[in-house]
Design an enzyme around this catalytic site. Structure first.
Site, short mmCIF file in Angstrom:
data_model
loop_
_atom_site.label_atom_id
_atom_site.label_comp_id
_atom_site.label_asym_id
_atom_site.label_seq_id
_atom_site.Cartn_x
_atom_site.Cartn_y
_atom_site.Cartn_z
N PHE A 67 0.81 -1.23 0.00
CA PHE A 67 0.00 0.00 0.00
C PHE A 67 0.83 1.27 0.00
O PHE A 67 0.36 2.31 -0.45
CB PHE A 67 -1.00 0.01 1.17
CG PHE A 67 -0.43 -0.43 2.48
CD1 PHE A 67 0.31 0.43 3.27
CD2 PHE A 67 -0.65 -1.72 2.93
CE1 PHE A 67 0.82 0.02 4.49
CE2 PHE A 67 -0.14 -2.15 4.15
CZ PHE A 67 0.60 -1.27 4.94
N CYS A 70 1.28 2.95 -3.50
CA CYS A 70 0.16 3.54 -4.24
C CYS A 70 -0.68 4.51 -3.40
O CYS A 70 -1.54 5.20 -3.95
CB CYS A 70 -0.73 2.44 -4.81
SG CYS A 70 -1.37 1.28 -3.60
N HIS A 71 -0.43 4.60 -2.13
CA HIS A 71 -1.26 5.45 -1.24
C HIS A 71 -0.34 6.23 -0.33
O HIS A 71 -0.02 5.78 0.76
CB HIS A 71 -2.20 4.56 -0.42
CG HIS A 71 -3.22 5.29 0.37
ND1 HIS A 71 -3.00 5.74 1.65
CD2 HIS A 71 -4.48 5.65 0.07
CE1 HIS A 71 -4.09 6.32 2.12
NE2 HIS A 71 -5.01 6.27 1.18
N PHE A 72 0.13 7.32 -0.68
CA PHE A 72 0.02 8.07 -1.92
C PHE A 72 1.42 8.19 -2.52
O PHE A 72 2.40 8.17 -1.78
CB PHE A 72 -0.51 9.47 -1.64
CG PHE A 72 -1.89 9.48 -1.04
CD1 PHE A 72 -3.00 9.36 -1.84
CD2 PHE A 72 -2.05 9.58 0.33
CE1 PHE A 72 -4.29 9.38 -1.29
CE2 PHE A 72 -3.33 9.59 0.88
CZ PHE A 72 -4.45 9.49 0.08
N VAL A 77 1.40 6.47 3.07
CA VAL A 77 0.73 6.27 4.36
C VAL A 77 -0.18 5.05 4.23
O VAL A 77 -0.77 4.81 3.17
CB VAL A 77 -0.07 7.53 4.77
CG1 VAL A 77 -1.15 7.87 3.77
CG2 VAL A 77 -0.64 7.41 6.17
#
Length: 172
Positions: A67, A70-72, A77
């Protein structure tokens, strides 16, 4: 018979995802990447804030977790919804640990508060689940409050987490 220990390793949790830990009729944890814990360090039928059961589990954090990419982009985070999902996963796991059978489904949450975040520089996330009530009738359901800590600091709270076990989910 249910494999009822006080703690479980990552391999045990993966076995749950394959339907091997609590039998073919017991609830399953998701497989990676959605499995949001590396181990369960404590499970009891008493204890917790309401003395009706307690679960504590941990997730090791490293910058390579899926994650963060891609976040962010440029501001990595852990999505807060993954911490919430981890708490639902643990409520369902506990129902299986108690011997409940069926397919686990999250049914809701009363209130969620975020007061911090999980960054790639963190070392460990701890989940604490305090059971308030277990319904063991036609519907098997757990009701609990949960906490998420990062490196020992409380960052999320959730009240009235609800998970049910269903024999048939076709009409759900």
């Amino acid at each position: 018979m249910v494999d009822k220990r006080e703690s479980y390793t990552k391999e045990d949790l993966l076995a749950s995802g394959r339907g091997e830990l609590f039998g073919t009729k017991g609830p399953q944890l998701p497989a990676p990447n959605m499995l949001m814990m590396d181990r369960v360090v404590k499970m009891t039928e008493t204890g917790g804030n309401f003395d009706k059961g307690y679960v504590e589990a941990e997730l090791d954090i490293n910058p390579d977790l899926w994650f963060f990419g891609c976040h962010f982009i440029g501001d990595p985070v852990m999505p807060g919804c993954l911490g919430l999902d981890a708490m639902w996963q643990l409520v369902g796991f506990y129902l299986g640990w108690l011997g409940g059978e069926g397919k686990g489904r999250a049914l809701g949450v009363g209130e969620v508060k975020f007061t911090g975040q999980v960054l790639p520089t963190a070392k460990k996330v701890t989940y604490r689940i305090h059971f308030k009530r277990i319904v063991n009738r036609r519907l098997i359901m757990g009701l609990a409050d949960g906490e998420v800590l990062v490196d020992g600091r409380l960052i999320y709270t959730a009240s009235d987490l609800k998970v049910g076990l269903f024999q048939d989910t076709s009409a759900f």
